[in-house]
Enzyme design. Sequence first.
Site, mmCIF file in Angstrom:
data_model
loop_
_atom_site.group_PDB
_atom_site.id
_atom_site.type_symbol
_atom_site.label_atom_id
_atom_site.label_comp_id
_atom_site.label_asym_id
_atom_site.label_seq_id
_atom_site.Cartn_x
_atom_site.Cartn_y
_atom_site.Cartn_z
ATOM 1 C CD GLU A 157 16.911 -10.065 -31.273
ATOM 2 O OE1 GLU A 157 17.984 -10.111 -30.663
ATOM 3 O OE2 GLU A 157 16.159 -9.062 -31.272
ATOM 4 C CB SER A 178 -13.690 6.553 15.811
ATOM 5 O OG SER A 178 -13.413 7.706 16.579
#
Length: 755
Positions: free
Chosen positions: A162, A451
């Site tokens: 970084e 059903s």
Amino acid sequence: MSTSGTGRRGAPSAPRLVADRRSGGTSSKQPARSRGTGSGGSGSGSGSGRPPRRSRRTSTPRPRPRGPLGWIAAFFRLIGRIVWGLVWRGTVAVMVLLGAATAYYYAQLPDLAAVVDARYRGSVTMLDRDGNVFAWRGDQFGGAIDPDTVSPHLVNAIVATEDRRFYRHLGVSPRGILGAIRINLSEGRGPLEGHGGSTITQQVAKLMCLGVPYDPEAWESEADYEQDCRRTTLWRKIQEVPFALAMELRYSKDEILSVYMNRAFLGAGARGFEAAAQRYFGISSADLNPQQAAMLAGLLVAPSYYAPTRNLERAQRRAATVLRLMEEQGYLTAAEAAAAQANPATLSDAARQDRGGAFADWIMASGPDFLTRETTEDVIIRTTFDPAMQAAAEAAVAEVFETQVRAGSAAQAAIIVMSADGAVRAMVGGRDTEGTGLFNRATQAMRQTGSSFKPFVYAAALDLGWRFDDLVLDAPLTINIPGSGPWSPENYTGEFYGEVTLTEALRQSLNTAAVRLSEEVGRDAVRTVAAQFGIESDLAAGPALALGASESTLIEMTGAYAGILNGGSAVMPYGVQELRILGDSAPLFEQRSGIQERVISEQAARQLTYMMSVAVARGTGQRAQLPDRPVAGKTGTTNSQRDAWFIGFTADYVAGVWMGYDDNTPLSGVTGGGLPAEIWRQTMQRIHEDIPPRPLPMIDPALEGRPVPQVVEYGPGAGAGVGGEPPPRGTLLGPAPDEADQILMRVLNGLLGRN
């Protein structure tokens, strides 16, 4: 008296001795040549013996060009003076403003402890029924860490990937910013799009949102607030400079790195490297090896994309890049780097499991907001979730779709598995989905039930005194519906079978018999029973209610069937057994059962269970049969086959399966007794592998005091919608009740007001 030429008063003076000036090639012994002429006086002439002083040589200025060239040169000289004046004055002004802004931010910066954990929400950790972690939600935070308490490999990996000059710059790296702009432009992006060139200090400034706190009234959500904080604009980059400088003045380098390590988002709900180490590897950040540290540091560039729980191979490739950087910058020897590259980091067992996403989402959506979605505390929830049952359900869906569904089909399936008391054990919200927060078809999809709703019609009748072997007429029926006109239901086969028992009508899923029975007992009674069993959606007001024209969710329907299994009491499906705040020993909430008030009598539930077992043994649900134990259940298929259901249970568990398309496209050749029943069978067969078989809680028809007619068979072991040819209308196969019994039953039915 003249004083000229005298050394002292009254006496002539001797000539002054002056050394010759040395010049190239001239001896100092040579007599000086007189440069003056004339006599007397105090000038530089002869008579003094003093050589004249040489005048300092000066260059003769070049004459400035005249005419047009002179005018042009003068103009550019003027412009140069103006630019230079503006530059140095502007530089001074910028430095003054930068100093003022830095001083302002410096005064606003809080103490370190206040910025290490600045989450606005807490975390939710979910445990399965055995107490093992299976899901995380919210912002996980493992506790405050600093460079001295974590593995040195982690600090080195972060700095290497970084901000390699982190310990040497003053918070801002002009070289890094210019390099990032150059890379962005060369890759066809805008100067501030893509690479940011930010130092770790600037990234911390962004994590702190430049000191702007979250205001619930100003933002729709925390996600919107954080997204705005991460947005890169020219003005934001300018603001980062004094804020970063202020941080460098206010905090030490290790303190700035501490904020970064505690607040950085690292995917899968983990905020901070301690939480990420626990989330992905099940260890403390102090115990990370080089390859694990590299994988975590590699997440910083794109946490969700590189999260190892999403794509482990991709995360390992990113970690390999970080390891190379660590070797290049001297943090690892060649041998250490080679060893780490040869043994990439892998996930812990808990992280690798990655099951139960739909279940975890349901817990977050159904629990109290202040302890789930909007919690500011770290919450631990012990749930009813069973990973083995979840694996069984997922495997069943995968196998059926792989072997029995055409490739590329967009059809969806959902499954719920629960205990008779409503404890949800497994949940599949759909197929071929990843991540969290997706549409959960098991709990959110409102679909027509077909059903599969019929058991509630029979439950209402049985609770009102009907018996499983009472007769109902299956014959053409026309009902005039106000505003719609006449309506005539038909059976799936297009045939009618005369007087049949309730058991036979349910076994064959006869539509006209179900509608006639619903009209007989009253639609209000049917709606009341269904609602009390937990179907909360609006139920149809017309006669089509009996045929499942209403919509419901799979979890509601499965919970209602659980009420039949447990003897007729309603259940509230639940997933939370215990909820407590992290660190507290006493739970805030406990639940051990979802059973609620009784809906139908136990005898009615036992009869209905028997009727539904016949529907599986010899009816429309035959495909759901298990080889070693009885099963009760019911199929359901809606108009145009847009929805297909099978819901059933053993003595131990109830499960519901739904299939269909999200856009209501009709299924091709699929009914509830087909693929849904097959998925149900495979799921329950896996679940029951190590469970001894038990009988269903149902009646024994032979002991009920009335001869039971044999059910109608369509053919060799087949039922309606399964195969075979229907028999002549109204016939019964096998021994039938004699004429006296038939007369007696009709008389009793007449006395009870039944047709």
